[in-house]
Design an enzyme around this catalytic site. Structure first.
Site, mmCIF file in Angstrom:
data_model
loop_
_atom_site.group_PDB
_atom_site.id
_atom_site.type_symbol
_atom_site.label_atom_id
_atom_site.label_comp_id
_atom_site.label_asym_id
_atom_site.label_seq_id
_atom_site.Cartn_x
_atom_site.Cartn_y
_atom_site.Cartn_z
ATOM 1 N N ASP A 298 11.461 -22.034 22.342
ATOM 2 C CA ASP A 298 9.910 -22.649 22.183
ATOM 3 C C ASP A 298 9.358 -20.468 22.326
ATOM 4 O OD1 ASP A 298 7.049 -23.705 22.095
ATOM 5 O OD2 ASP A 298 7.363 -23.002 24.883
ATOM 6 N N GLU B 101 10.568 -24.781 18.075
ATOM 7 C CA GLU B 101 9.372 -25.838 17.732
ATOM 8 C C GLU B 101 8.760 -25.322 16.916
ATOM 9 O OE1 GLU B 101 6.891 -26.854 20.912
ATOM 10 O OE2 GLU B 101 5.349 -25.852 20.471
ATOM 11 N N ASP C 251 7.020 -22.986 29.059
ATOM 12 C CA ASP C 251 7.767 -22.399 28.028
ATOM 13 C C ASP C 251 9.531 -22.602 28.097
ATOM 14 O OD1 ASP C 251 5.674 -20.826 27.219
ATOM 15 O OD2 ASP C 251 5.996 -19.420 28.996
#
Length: 170
Positions: free
Chosen positions: A7, A68, A141
């Site tokens: 992420d 992501e 996260d």
């Protein structure tokens, strides 16, 4: 299959490593967060991300990488930093000959919770349940990176068919 998922962010990169199989079973291998200080120049922050991320690649030897997908945000500066961190992830994977797949936040949410608009507590609860964790992964996260890894494992057969059809091996 072992997936390393990130992420991305310039201040915090959540990192998750899981093992998964075709039966959709997933197991936690490692998770953490890479932090960089906002007082550092951008190039030093990116180097720090690359250095710590390389340690994950060396120690856990993933087969695949998921990141992501950066989406347009109201804060352009944040979006640029996120894109720069994503590029570091892709570069680390490419240097090792590993395939990289990007998943949108809504795709990850839908895969893990069944709801493409799920909030962070819902995601954290499902990650905890699916990976059989005693506590939710923190910070968010890390939970997001683990959700991304789970999404990738569950969608990998479809991704693999597309790669083969396009003449690229997974």
């Amino acid at each position: 299959m072992r997936v390393l998922a990130v992420d991305p962010g310039l201040t915090r990169c959540g990192v998750g490593v899981i093992d998964g199989d075709s039966s959709r079973r997933v197991a936690l291998v490692a998770a953490g967060v890479i932090r960089t200080g906002p007082e550092l120049p951008t190039e030093e922050r990116l180097l720090a991300i690359q250095t710590e991320l390389s340690e994950y690649f060396i120690e856990f030897a993933p087969d695949r990488v998921a990141v992501e997908r950066v989406f347009a945000q109201n804060n352009v500066r944040t979006a640029i930093g996120t894109a720069q961190a994503s590029a570091v992830v892709m570069l680390c994977a490419a240097a090792r000959g590993l395939p990289v797949t990007s998943h949108t936040p809504s795709e990850v949410k839908a895969a893990v919770t069944g709801n493409g608009r799920a909030d962070k507590p819902q995601i954290a609860a499902m990650v905890k349940r699916l990976l059989r964790l005693e506590q939710p992964a923190k910070p968010a996260d890390v939970s997001d990176a683990l959700a991304l890894a789970i999404c990738h494992v569950w969608r990998a057969p479809f991704t693999n068919r597309l790669s083969v059809a396009a003449g690229r091996l997974p």
